[in-house]
Write an enzyme that holds these catalytic residues in place. Structure first.
Site, PDB file in Angstrom:
ATOM      1  N   ASP A 200       0.808  -1.219   0.000  1.00 43.36           N
ATOM      2  CA  ASP A 200       0.000   0.000   0.000  1.00 43.36           C
ATOM      3  C   ASP A 200       0.843   1.272   0.000  1.00 43.36           C
ATOM      4  OD1 ASP A 200       0.744  -0.834   2.622  1.00 43.36           O
ATOM      5  OD2 ASP A 200      -0.726   0.527   3.503  1.00 43.36           O
TER       6      ASP A 200
ATOM      7  N   GLU B 156      -0.507  -1.958   5.284  1.00 44.17           N
ATOM      8  CA  GLU B 156       0.482  -1.801   6.358  1.00 44.17           C
ATOM      9  C   GLU B 156       0.424  -0.414   6.965  1.00 44.17           C
ATOM     10  OE1 GLU B 156       3.730  -0.642   8.618  1.00 44.17           O
ATOM     11  OE2 GLU B 156       3.470   0.175   6.603  1.00 44.17           O
TER      12      GLU B 156
END
Length: 393
Positions: free
Chosen positions: A79, A136
């Site tokens: 991400d 994350e």
């Protein structure tokens, strides 16, 4: 020490993959294009692929050709951050306000390079599980994958992950025994007082005054309650209250974060914060409500797996470029949740440049080959091929 020619040959492809991912960043649990990109490449190399794990997570499974053996996992995060990229690379983010300011594009490219390398030469025993994790940055992706049956479906015995670290020179590897990164707890404290006219403060229970006292009181926890040889940080990062200059408001909200390197200290700090809130509420005859969200424990490396990383790093970059006791970082990573479930090691890949989360940050493509070499060397050490990619027996 030289990286093997087969890994060097991956460098240009990894650069292209990384820059493609960088140009199309996606935030937590929105990594649909990134996941599809990963899936297409893994399938093109005839790797077993599983999708939609923890919403947008991807898992690849590679079985060695040398028979049964242990199962180890490598993890990369996918991400991006919800911040504006101020750098001007040719592959700059096409989505304003979203960019890969932490290097997850590079981590994904490294794990893709590792996948192709292993798929092309299956000279190991056992199994390698490749975990491409979402979310994350909001420290929720690892838990989402575990809740979706990751360990039951892919029962690996140990796990390894890397993260770039601009504070270390390019070409180096850093590792730490024990706690390497801090726990992360985001808190929100809501003070419910009594509003009044600004000229009549005696009729109020002023949440701004109470909140100001609370900010100072919270800092006393670190300075007076936590053992000085331990690490703890309490940061109030937002103080929201009131809308005009002649009204004492009814509410105030303080938001911030708590970081520690110890599970015990984490528990102590959070409990003490609640006690301070309760005490101030009693003293000022108001309500104070504290909530925690998006939390993760310290990232704690297991002794045996850390030693494997140290051995691999000495073979890949040499002892002179290994920082064996690198300083802990008060940032966090939800890889910690995986490390609570299975022994493993989270290590650092030096890269120079602006720090992660800086608007001018960019992953250093020149160090990707070192990341692949580290993962390949760990396969050789843990799954018994007996090979040494860097000819350093």
């Amino acid at each position: 020490m030289p990286i093997s020619p087969e890994i060097q040959a991956l460098a240009s492809d990894m650069r292209l993959w990384r820059q493609q991912i960088h140009s199309q960043p996606e935030t937590a649990f929105q990594e649909h294009k990134t996941a599809n990109f990963v899936v297409e490449l893994l399938r093109s190399w005839d790797i077993e692929v599983h999708t939609g794990i923890g919403q947008t997570g991807v898992v690849g499974v590679i079985h060695g050709s040398l028979g049964s053996g242990p199962t180890i996992a490598f993890r990369a995060d996918m991400d991006a951050l919800p911040i504006v990229e101020e750098g001007q690379p040719s592959y700059r983010s096409v989505h304003h306000g979203v960019f890969h300011g932490c290097g997850h594009d590079g981590h994904t490219a490294i794990l893709l390079g590792t996948a192709r390398l292993l798929a092309e030469r299956l000279d190991f025993s056992g199994t390698v599980v490749l975990i491409f994790q979402p979310a994350e940055e909001i420290i929720q992706g690892s838990r989402a994958m575990l809740d979706d049956g990751l360990l039951q479906r892919f029962p690996f015995e140990e796990i390894y992950a890397l993260h770039n670290h601009p504070a270390l020179a390019a070409g180096t590897v850093g590792v730490r025994r024990g706690a390497a990164l801090a726990s992360v707890d985001f808190f929100s404290i809501r003070i419910i007082g009594v509003g009044s006219h600004g000229g009549m403060p005696h009729l109020s229970v002023d949440p701004i005054m109470i909140g100001s006292s609370l900010v100072a009181a919270l800092q006393s926890i670190v300075s007076r309650n936590v053992n000085p040889i331990e690490n703890a940080v309490i940061s109030v990062c937002s103080f929201q209250s009131g809308e005009t200059n002649n009204v004492i408001p009814e509410f105030a909200v303080l938001d911030g974060t708590v970081r520690t390197l110890s599970v015990a200290v984490r528990k102590q700090v959070v409990e003490r914060m609640r006690e301070v809130c309760q005490g101030l509420a009693l003293a000022h005859q108001c309500q104070i409500e504290m909530t925690l969200a998006n939390n993760t424990p310290p990232t704690v490396n297991s002794p045996e797996q850390t030693q494997h990383v140290i051995r691999a790093a000495k073979l890949v970059v040499g002892a002179d470029k290994l920082q064996e006791n690198v300083a802990p970082i008060m940032a966090g990573d939800d890889c910690a949740v995986f490390l609570q479930e299975r022994p493993g090691c989270y290590f650092l890949l030096g890269q120079d440049g602006p720090m992660c989360h800086h608007p001018h940050y960019d992953f250093n493509d020149d160090v990707a080959s070192i990341g692949v070499a580290m993962f390949r060397q760990l396969v050789d050490l843990r799954l018994g091929s007996g090979r040494d990619d860097n000819n350093n027996n």
